[in-house]
Motif scaffolding. Structure first.
Motif, PDB file in Angstrom:
ATOM      1  N   PRO A 107      24.936  47.473  26.094  1.00 13.62           N
ATOM      2  CA  PRO A 107      24.583  46.649  27.004  1.00 13.62           C
ATOM      3  C   PRO A 107      24.859  45.163  26.957  1.00 13.62           C
ATOM      4  CG  PRO A 107      22.657  48.303  26.266  1.00 13.62           C
ATOM      5  CD  PRO A 107      24.092  48.296  25.410  1.00 13.62           C
ATOM      6  N   GLU A 108      24.521  44.577  25.944  1.00 11.59           N
ATOM      7  CA  GLU A 108      24.956  43.132  25.713  1.00 11.59           C
ATOM      8  C   GLU A 108      26.454  42.959  26.003  1.00 11.59           C
ATOM      9  OE1 GLU A 108      21.266  44.388  22.959  1.00 11.59           O
ATOM     10  OE2 GLU A 108      23.645  45.022  23.313  1.00 11.59           O
ATOM     11  N   ILE A 109      27.186  43.976  25.638  1.00 12.43           N
ATOM     12  CA  ILE A 109      28.530  43.522  25.818  1.00 12.43           C
ATOM     13  C   ILE A 109      28.875  43.489  27.397  1.00 12.43           C
ATOM     14  CG2 ILE A 109      31.099  44.365  25.546  1.00 12.43           C
ATOM     15  CD1 ILE A 109      29.738  43.248  23.081  1.00 12.43           C
ATOM     16  N   LYS A 110      28.252  44.315  27.999  1.00 12.09           N
ATOM     17  CA  LYS A 110      28.326  44.553  29.597  1.00 12.09           C
ATOM     18  C   LYS A 110      28.000  43.319  30.186  1.00 12.09           C
ATOM     19  CE  LYS A 110      28.624  49.564  29.879  1.00 12.09           C
ATOM     20  NZ  LYS A 110      28.171  50.901  30.652  1.00 12.09           N
ATOM     21  N   VAL A 111      27.104  42.672  29.702  1.00 16.27           N
ATOM     22  CA  VAL A 111      26.359  41.619  30.396  1.00 16.27           C
ATOM     23  C   VAL A 111      27.333  40.386  30.170  1.00 16.27           C
ATOM     24  CG1 VAL A 111      24.369  39.751  30.277  1.00 16.27           C
ATOM     25  CG2 VAL A 111      23.839  42.149  30.450  1.00 16.27           C
ATOM     26  N   LEU A 112      27.853  40.345  28.667  1.00 18.66           N
ATOM     27  CA  LEU A 112      28.660  39.254  28.158  1.00 18.66           C
ATOM     28  C   LEU A 112      30.266  39.136  28.860  1.00 18.66           C
ATOM     29  CD1 LEU A 112      29.176  36.982  26.317  1.00 18.66           C
ATOM     30  CD2 LEU A 112      29.789  38.562  24.665  1.00 18.66           C
ATOM     31  N   VAL A 113      30.817  40.337  29.120  1.00 22.85           N
ATOM     32  CA  VAL A 113      32.046  40.248  29.671  1.00 22.85           C
ATOM     33  C   VAL A 113      32.183  39.442  30.818  1.00 22.85           C
ATOM     34  CG1 VAL A 113      33.881  41.846  30.349  1.00 22.85           C
ATOM     35  CG2 VAL A 113      32.824  42.309  28.086  1.00 22.85           C
ATOM     36  N   PRO A 114      31.548  40.015  31.909  1.00 23.51           N
ATOM     37  CA  PRO A 114      31.757  39.202  33.220  1.00 23.51           C
ATOM     38  C   PRO A 114      31.529  37.704  33.075  1.00 23.51           C
ATOM     39  CG  PRO A 114      30.282  41.126  33.341  1.00 23.51           C
ATOM     40  CD  PRO A 114      30.391  40.853  31.961  1.00 23.51           C
ATOM     41  N   LEU A 115      30.711  37.103  32.125  1.00 20.12           N
ATOM     42  CA  LEU A 115      30.381  35.719  32.210  1.00 20.12           C
ATOM     43  C   LEU A 115      31.644  35.107  31.080  1.00 20.12           C
ATOM     44  CD1 LEU A 115      26.872  36.041  30.662  1.00 20.12           C
ATOM     45  CD2 LEU A 115      27.592  35.520  33.058  1.00 20.12           C
ATOM     46  N   LEU A 116      32.213  35.924  30.565  1.00 15.44           N
ATOM     47  CA  LEU A 116      33.665  35.405  29.823  1.00 15.44           C
ATOM     48  C   LEU A 116      34.628  35.221  30.830  1.00 15.44           C
ATOM     49  CD1 LEU A 116      33.546  37.272  26.435  1.00 15.44           C
ATOM     50  CD2 LEU A 116      33.093  34.821  26.814  1.00 15.44           C
ATOM     51  N   LYS A 117      34.719  36.588  31.544  1.00 18.36           N
ATOM     52  CA  LYS A 117      35.795  36.574  32.611  1.00 18.36           C
ATOM     53  C   LYS A 117      35.831  35.374  33.571  1.00 18.36           C
ATOM     54  CE  LYS A 117      38.293  39.753  32.924  1.00 18.36           C
ATOM     55  NZ  LYS A 117      39.528  40.116  32.391  1.00 18.36           N
ATOM     56  N   ARG A 118      34.492  34.942  33.969  1.00 18.34           N
ATOM     57  CA  ARG A 118      34.027  33.965  34.966  1.00 18.34           C
ATOM     58  C   ARG A 118      34.743  32.566  34.405  1.00 18.34           C
ATOM     59  NH1 ARG A 118      28.051  34.035  36.302  1.00 18.34           N
ATOM     60  NH2 ARG A 118      28.745  36.188  36.916  1.00 18.34           N
ATOM     61  N   LYS A 119      34.568  32.321  32.995  1.00 12.24           N
ATOM     62  CA  LYS A 119      34.920  31.229  32.386  1.00 12.24           C
ATOM     63  C   LYS A 119      36.356  30.973  32.279  1.00 12.24           C
ATOM     64  CE  LYS A 119      31.481  29.783  29.365  1.00 12.24           C
ATOM     65  NZ  LYS A 119      31.587  28.332  29.095  1.00 12.24           N
ATOM     66  N   GLY A 120      37.207  32.438  32.621  1.00 16.88           N
ATOM     67  CA  GLY A 120      38.568  32.399  32.439  1.00 16.88           C
ATOM     68  C   GLY A 120      39.063  32.532  31.163  1.00 16.88           C
ATOM     69  N   THR A 121      38.211  32.876  30.240  1.00 12.33           N
ATOM     70  CA  THR A 121      38.712  32.884  28.652  1.00 12.33           C
ATOM     71  C   THR A 121      39.458  34.163  28.431  1.00 12.33           C
ATOM     72  OG1 THR A 121      36.625  31.650  27.951  1.00 12.33           O
ATOM     73  CG2 THR A 121      37.630  32.783  26.443  1.00 12.33           C
ATOM     74  N   ALA A 122      40.670  33.936  27.542  1.00 12.88           N
ATOM     75  CA  ALA A 122      41.102  35.367  27.197  1.00 12.88           C
ATOM     76  C   ALA A 122      40.303  36.183  26.528  1.00 12.88           C
ATOM     77  CB  ALA A 122      42.448  34.880  26.634  1.00 12.88           C
ATOM     78  N   LEU A 123      40.454  37.440  26.667  1.00 17.29           N
ATOM     79  CA  LEU A 123      39.569  38.362  25.810  1.00 17.29           C
ATOM     80  C   LEU A 123      40.188  39.482  25.273  1.00 17.29           C
ATOM     81  CD1 LEU A 123      36.657  39.290  25.324  1.00 17.29           C
ATOM     82  CD2 LEU A 123      36.561  40.341  27.679  1.00 17.29           C
ATOM     83  N   ALA A 124      40.089  39.760  24.073  1.00 16.51           N
ATOM     84  CA  ALA A 124      40.688  40.858  23.265  1.00 16.51           C
ATOM     85  C   ALA A 124      39.343  41.677  22.853  1.00 16.51           C
ATOM     86  CB  ALA A 124      41.453  40.562  22.173  1.00 16.51           C
ATOM     87  N   ALA A 125      39.650  43.089  22.952  1.00 15.20           N
ATOM     88  CA  ALA A 125      38.363  43.938  22.564  1.00 15.20           C
ATOM     89  C   ALA A 125      39.190  44.664  21.083  1.00 15.20           C
ATOM     90  CB  ALA A 125      38.456  44.982  23.806  1.00 15.20           C
ATOM     91  N   LEU A 126      38.365  44.513  20.298  1.00 18.58           N
ATOM     92  CA  LEU A 126      38.526  45.347  19.019  1.00 18.58           C
ATOM     93  C   LEU A 126      37.625  46.566  19.192  1.00 18.58           C
ATOM     94  CD1 LEU A 126      39.044  43.777  15.580  1.00 18.58           C
ATOM     95  CD2 LEU A 126      38.499  46.291  16.000  1.00 18.58           C
ATOM     96  N   VAL A 127      38.209  47.866  19.645  1.00 19.10           N
ATOM     97  CA  VAL A 127      37.156  48.862  19.961  1.00 19.10           C
ATOM     98  C   VAL A 127      37.756  50.349  19.448  1.00 19.10           C
ATOM     99  CG1 VAL A 127      36.203  48.110  22.029  1.00 19.10           C
ATOM    100  CG2 VAL A 127      38.406  49.217  21.940  1.00 19.10           C
ATOM    101  N   SER A 128      36.909  51.089  19.141  1.00 16.05           N
ATOM    102  CA  SER A 128      37.284  52.519  18.843  1.00 16.05           C
ATOM    103  C   SER A 128      37.836  53.232  20.244  1.00 16.05           C
ATOM    104  CB  SER A 128      36.160  53.233  18.041  1.00 16.05           C
ATOM    105  OG  SER A 128      36.679  54.474  17.777  1.00 16.05           O
TER     106      SER A 128
END
Length: 325
Positions: A107-128
């Protein structure tokens, strides 16, 4: 409390499962170009790398940040839960965010990601799970596939955190290599403790505090003994009286051997008992290198030269005091 019949076997099983998972992560690198592209993006970065996560992933994020900072990549840690309660302000548009999450759907990631996208910050996902919400929203996917945890209930983050940590180490080392980050660079960031001293402490830093026992080639035995005894380093250099060039060294051991080799001591001179071509180090050599030479030759002191000229001595005790031994 349940006692496993063979604790070592269980431990080996866990370690081998985690090792297999890391091999799987290595194999996954060939399936997409994201890792190499991520390295290139960070190298071109004007800002910092921000690594975030929640739960055990947050601990892994914190360690990766420490490794990046210590190897020349400015980084900071941001807890994903704190980010959505005010800490998001630490992220600037020119930063690069790495978000660690096994599932990619918390849940926290789902809230955080749109906020990061809105800032225009590059995002890398280290995921399984590369097909997760986080994986699909990220600009880069650092894939760390894990089939199951080493925990017998497949619940406690074990294999997944190990895989994420290993991939983070791989990222840091690739960045280090790309930047030609040297041991001297490392030393500037690690000035404290034994590690730092091995990387920055020079021979001259220690030898300049010592006496500089020296005699000429024709020095008599009494002068030799007084010089060795008075300067308290267990040895003296033997120099050419005309040029001050280093000719040899006389140690306590040389004096003891002299007693068996010479019947009459009155006419003994330094050149008669010295060891020629002694082991030397330069003032600009690392103190750790001096220790290595002592250990290889099984000796306790070295003659120190500065630009090829006699400068003094460094003793094993100097290195002991600095904690290098």
């Amino acid at each position: 409390m349940k006692q496993h019949n063979d604790t070592n076997s269980l431990a080996k099983k866990v370690l081998l499962e985690e090792a297999d998972a890391i091999r799987g992560v290595a194999a996954a690198l060939d399936q997409r170009p994201d890792f190499a592209n991520c390295v290139a993006a960070i190298l071109a970065l004007q800002g910092r790398v921000v690594v975030t996560g929640i739960g055990k992933s947050a601990h892994i994020a914190s360690k990766i940040v420490a490794t990046l900072n210590s190897t020349g990549t400015p980084a900071l840690f941001m807890h994903a839960a704190d980010a959505i309660h005010g800490d998001l302000g630490m992220i600037l548009p020119e930063d690069f965010v790495i978000c660690i999450s096994k599932s990619g759907d918390t849940p926290e990631i789902k809230v955080l990601v749109p906020l990061l996208k809105r800032k225009g910050t590059a995002l890398a996902a280290l995921v399984s799970n590369a097909d997760s919400y986080l994986g699909k929203q990220a600009d880069y996917v650092l894939h760390a596939p894990v089939e199951r945890e080493a925990c017998p209930h497949n619940l406690a983050p074990t294999t997944s955190t190990t895989a994420a940590l290993a991939l983070g180490d791989a990222l840091a080392v690739c960045l280090l290599e790309s930047r030609d980050f040297t041991s001297q660079d490392f030393a500037r960031l690690h000035p404290g403790g034994t590690l730092g001293k091995k990387l920055y402490l020079k021979v001259g830093d220690l030898s300049r505090n010592n006496e500089k026992p020296r005699v000429s080639l024709d020095a008599p035995l009494k002068e030799i003994i007084l010089e060795i005894s008075g300067k308290r380093l267990g040895a003296t250099a033997v120099l050419d009286p005309g040029t001050d060039a280093l000719c040899g060294i006389i140690t306590d051991g040389d004096l003891r051997r002299m007693l068996t080799n010479f019947a009459h001591l009155d006419d003994v001179r330094a050149q008669d008992i010295m060891t020629q071509a002694p082991v030397t180090v330069e003032t600009d050599d690392f103190a750790a290198e001096a220790l290595t030479r002592m250990q290889l030759r099984n000796i306790t002191q070295l003659v120190v030269l500065e630009h090829g000229r006699f400068s003094g001595f460094i003793h094993l005790h100097d290195l002991l005091r600095e904690g290098l031994v």
